[in-house]
Design a protein around this motif. Structure first.
Motif, PDB file in Angstrom:
ATOM      1  N   UNK A 122       0.822  -1.209   0.000  1.00 26.73           N
ATOM      2  CA  UNK A 122       0.000   0.000   0.000  1.00 26.73           C
ATOM      3  C   UNK A 122       0.859   1.264   0.000  1.00 26.73           C
ATOM      4  N   UNK A 123       1.984   1.214   0.692  1.00 28.70           N
ATOM      5  CA  UNK A 123       2.871   2.377   0.748  1.00 28.70           C
ATOM      6  C   UNK A 123       3.497   2.649  -0.612  1.00 28.70           C
ATOM      7  N   UNK A 124       3.899   1.604  -1.316  1.00 27.32           N
ATOM      8  CA  UNK A 124       4.500   1.788  -2.642  1.00 27.32           C
ATOM      9  C   UNK A 124       3.450   2.284  -3.643  1.00 27.32           C
ATOM     10  N   UNK A 125       2.218   1.829  -3.506  1.00 27.12           N
ATOM     11  CA  UNK A 125       1.163   2.321  -4.393  1.00 27.12           C
ATOM     12  C   UNK A 125       0.918   3.809  -4.168  1.00 27.12           C
ATOM     13  N   UNK A 126       0.902   4.228  -2.909  1.00 28.63           N
ATOM     14  CA  UNK A 126       0.708   5.644  -2.610  1.00 28.63           C
ATOM     15  C   UNK A 126       1.881   6.472  -3.103  1.00 28.63           C
ATOM     16  N   UNK A 127       3.088   5.931  -2.970  1.00 27.56           N
ATOM     17  CA  UNK A 127       4.256   6.628  -3.515  1.00 27.56           C
ATOM     18  C   UNK A 127       4.113   6.807  -5.023  1.00 27.56           C
ATOM     19  N   UNK A 128       3.579   5.805  -5.689  1.00 27.97           N
ATOM     20  CA  UNK A 128       3.337   5.918  -7.124  1.00 27.97           C
ATOM     21  C   UNK A 128       2.351   7.021  -7.451  1.00 27.97           C
ATOM     22  N   UNK A 129       1.281   7.111  -6.645  1.00 28.99           N
ATOM     23  CA  UNK A 129       0.284   8.157  -6.871  1.00 28.99           C
ATOM     24  C   UNK A 129       0.896   9.543  -6.687  1.00 28.99           C
ATOM     25  N   UNK A 130       1.699   9.697  -5.651  1.00 25.49           N
ATOM     26  CA  UNK A 130       2.382  10.977  -5.423  1.00 25.49           C
ATOM     27  C   UNK A 130       3.308  11.315  -6.580  1.00 25.49           C
ATOM     28  N   UNK A 131       4.072  10.328  -7.033  1.00 23.30           N
ATOM     29  CA  UNK A 131       4.982  10.564  -8.154  1.00 23.30           C
ATOM     30  C   UNK A 131       4.224  10.939  -9.414  1.00 23.30           C
ATOM     31  N   UNK A 132       3.086  10.282  -9.651  1.00 25.51           N
ATOM     32  CA  UNK A 132       2.332  10.491 -10.880  1.00 25.51           C
ATOM     33  C   UNK A 132       1.624  11.830 -10.893  1.00 25.51           C
ATOM     34  N   UNK A 133       0.873  12.130  -9.830  1.00 26.26           N
ATOM     35  CA  UNK A 133      -0.009  13.293  -9.843  1.00 26.26           C
ATOM     36  C   UNK A 133       0.574  14.540  -9.194  1.00 26.26           C
ATOM     37  N   UNK A 134       1.584  14.368  -8.339  1.00 25.33           N
ATOM     38  CA  UNK A 134       2.143  15.534  -7.638  1.00 25.33           C
ATOM     39  C   UNK A 134       3.547  15.884  -8.114  1.00 25.33           C
ATOM     40  N   UNK A 135       4.292  14.900  -8.599  1.00 21.57           N
ATOM     41  CA  UNK A 135       5.647  15.142  -9.090  1.00 21.57           C
ATOM     42  C   UNK A 135       5.738  15.060 -10.612  1.00 21.57           C
ATOM     43  N   UNK A 136       4.698  14.502 -11.255  1.00 21.76           N
ATOM     44  CA  UNK A 136       4.660  14.314 -12.707  1.00 21.76           C
ATOM     45  C   UNK A 136       5.829  13.460 -13.198  1.00 21.76           C
ATOM     46  N   UNK A 195       8.894   6.888 -12.700  1.00 23.22           N
ATOM     47  CA  UNK A 195       9.106   6.447 -11.325  1.00 23.22           C
ATOM     48  C   UNK A 195       7.804   5.933 -10.721  1.00 23.22           C
ATOM     49  N   UNK A 196       6.706   6.579 -11.081  1.00 24.38           N
ATOM     50  CA  UNK A 196       5.403   6.112 -10.600  1.00 24.38           C
ATOM     51  C   UNK A 196       5.133   4.685 -11.071  1.00 24.38           C
ATOM     52  N   UNK A 197       5.416   4.421 -12.338  1.00 26.75           N
ATOM     53  CA  UNK A 197       5.190   3.080 -12.886  1.00 26.75           C
ATOM     54  C   UNK A 197       6.000   2.038 -12.126  1.00 26.75           C
ATOM     55  N   UNK A 198       7.244   2.385 -11.797  1.00 30.94           N
ATOM     56  CA  UNK A 198       8.086   1.458 -11.040  1.00 30.94           C
ATOM     57  C   UNK A 198       7.499   1.187  -9.651  1.00 30.94           C
ATOM     58  N   UNK A 199       6.959   2.215  -9.030  1.00 34.73           N
ATOM     59  CA  UNK A 199       6.360   2.034  -7.706  1.00 34.73           C
ATOM     60  C   UNK A 199       5.116   1.156  -7.783  1.00 34.73           C
ATOM     61  N   UNK A 200       4.312   1.358  -8.812  1.00 35.98           N
ATOM     62  CA  UNK A 200       3.118   0.525  -8.960  1.00 35.98           C
ATOM     63  C   UNK A 200       3.509  -0.932  -9.218  1.00 35.98           C
ATOM     64  N   UNK A 201       4.536  -1.132 -10.040  1.00 36.14           N
ATOM     65  CA  UNK A 201       5.014  -2.500 -10.280  1.00 36.14           C
ATOM     66  C   UNK A 201       5.466  -3.145  -8.973  1.00 36.14           C
ATOM     67  N   UNK A 251      -3.315  -8.410  -5.401  1.00 33.61           N
ATOM     68  CA  UNK A 251      -4.761  -8.178  -5.313  1.00 33.61           C
ATOM     69  C   UNK A 251      -5.105  -6.826  -4.684  1.00 33.61           C
ATOM     70  N   UNK A 252      -4.164  -5.874  -4.671  1.00 34.34           N
ATOM     71  CA  UNK A 252      -4.460  -4.554  -4.123  1.00 34.34           C
ATOM     72  C   UNK A 252      -5.091  -3.704  -5.219  1.00 34.34           C
ATOM     73  N   UNK A 253      -6.386  -3.467  -5.092  1.00 34.21           N
ATOM     74  CA  UNK A 253      -7.150  -2.806  -6.157  1.00 34.21           C
ATOM     75  C   UNK A 253      -6.628  -1.409  -6.472  1.00 34.21           C
ATOM     76  N   UNK A 254      -6.276  -0.630  -5.448  1.00 38.83           N
ATOM     77  CA  UNK A 254      -5.835   0.738  -5.704  1.00 38.83           C
ATOM     78  C   UNK A 254      -4.530   0.791  -6.483  1.00 38.83           C
ATOM     79  N   UNK A 255      -3.671  -0.195  -6.312  1.00 37.54           N
ATOM     80  CA  UNK A 255      -2.430  -0.215  -7.098  1.00 37.54           C
ATOM     81  C   UNK A 255      -2.754  -0.383  -8.576  1.00 37.54           C
ATOM     82  N   UNK A 256      -3.677  -1.274  -8.897  1.00 32.36           N
ATOM     83  CA  UNK A 256      -4.117  -1.432 -10.293  1.00 32.36           C
ATOM     84  C   UNK A 256      -4.811  -0.160 -10.783  1.00 32.36           C
ATOM     85  N   UNK A 257      -5.668   0.403  -9.939  1.00 26.83           N
ATOM     86  CA  UNK A 257      -6.401   1.617 -10.279  1.00 26.83           C
ATOM     87  C   UNK A 257      -5.440   2.754 -10.636  1.00 26.83           C
ATOM     88  N   UNK A 258      -4.519   3.047  -9.726  1.00 30.29           N
ATOM     89  CA  UNK A 258      -3.615   4.178  -9.940  1.00 30.29           C
ATOM     90  C   UNK A 258      -2.593   3.895 -11.034  1.00 30.29           C
TER      91      UNK A 258
END
Length: 244
Positions: A81-95, A99-105, A113-120
């Motif tokens: 969950x922490x890595x997924x949130x880091x991905x969201x921050x990288x994607x939407x706040x840091x552009x 790096x966001x893709x790597x965090x989601x991976x 099975x973490x839905x938000x990771x797939x979502x983001x």
């Protein structure tokens, strides 16, 4: 953990009062147990979403989100969950979409099975124009969390931006939230050239948010009626981003 679950329930609603209350519940969770990593992730998610959706000032929310996330990763470096949130921050706040893709991976390696990771991850692909990959992730998120309004909204947006307007309309019509449903429908109608339909703004939208009066202005402008659009456009305020 009960406080965390209560916070997640309110966080999923995305309205500002619920978001603020979710942050309070996550804060209570970590106050009661300073070593509860998921509580810090919840806190970071609340701050991040409020920043992304322009519900609260990003200059205030993003540093708080990063601070809470750092604490979560200190406690558990392998928390999906922490890595997924880091991905969201990288994607939407840091552009920083790579790096966001790597965090989601990384998040999905840790918990498939973490839905938000797939979502983001899907939204990140959408931002970079990888619409097929985005659809795969968003549909998987929908399988894992079929009741999530925001995942369905993300899928509709992906159809919208990939110019699959009929699919965007069909998906939007399944959304139970009338406000979000209409926003997606309106844009699909405009992009498809269905200006008359786009002008039929429901009364509850205009009544609940004056900035939504921009919707008929957009439809008039795209249809070539620019002088009428200028008269119809709001003079102040900015249309906020939709919830993620």
């Amino acid at each position: 953990h009960d406080l965390y679950l209560q916070g997640r329930y309110l966080w999923s609603k995305r309205d500002l009062p619920d978001m603020l209350q979710s942050a309070k519940l996550f804060q209570r969770a970590v106050d009661e147990d300073p070593n509860y990593a998921l509580g810090y992730v919840g806190l970071s998610d609340a701050y991040t979403i409020m920043a992304v959706n322009q519900q609260m000032p990003a200059d205030d929310m993003v540093p708080r989100a990063k601070s809470a996330l750092r604490r979560a990763l200190q406690l558990d470096p392998n928390l999906a969950q922490a890595h997924a949130t880091m991905g969201l921050l990288q994607s939407y706040c840091e552009w920083n979409w790579h790096e966001a893709e790597l965090e989601f991976h990384r998040a999905l390696e840790l918990q498939q099975n973490y839905a938000e990771a797939h979502h983001w991850a899907g939204l990140n692909y959408m931002i970079t124009g990888q619409f097929t990959a985005a659809e795969v992730e968003l549909r998987q998120a929908q399988v894992l969390d079929p009741l999530s309004l925001m995942i369905t909204e993300g899928l509709a947006e992906n159809f919208l931006f990939s110019r699959r307007y009929d699919d965007a309309i069909a998906t939007a019509l399944k959304m139970p939230d009338p406000r979000l449903r209409w926003i997606v429908l309106n844009r699909a109608y405009i992009f498809k050239g269905m200006y008359e339909q786009a002008l039929q703004v429901p009364d509850f939208i205009a009544a609940s948010d004056p900035n939504r009066l921009r919707i008929p202005a957009q439809a008039l402008a795209f249809s070539g009626k620019r002088s009428e659009a200028s008269q119809d456009a709001p003079r102040t305020g900015a249309e906020s981003a939709e919830c993620k």
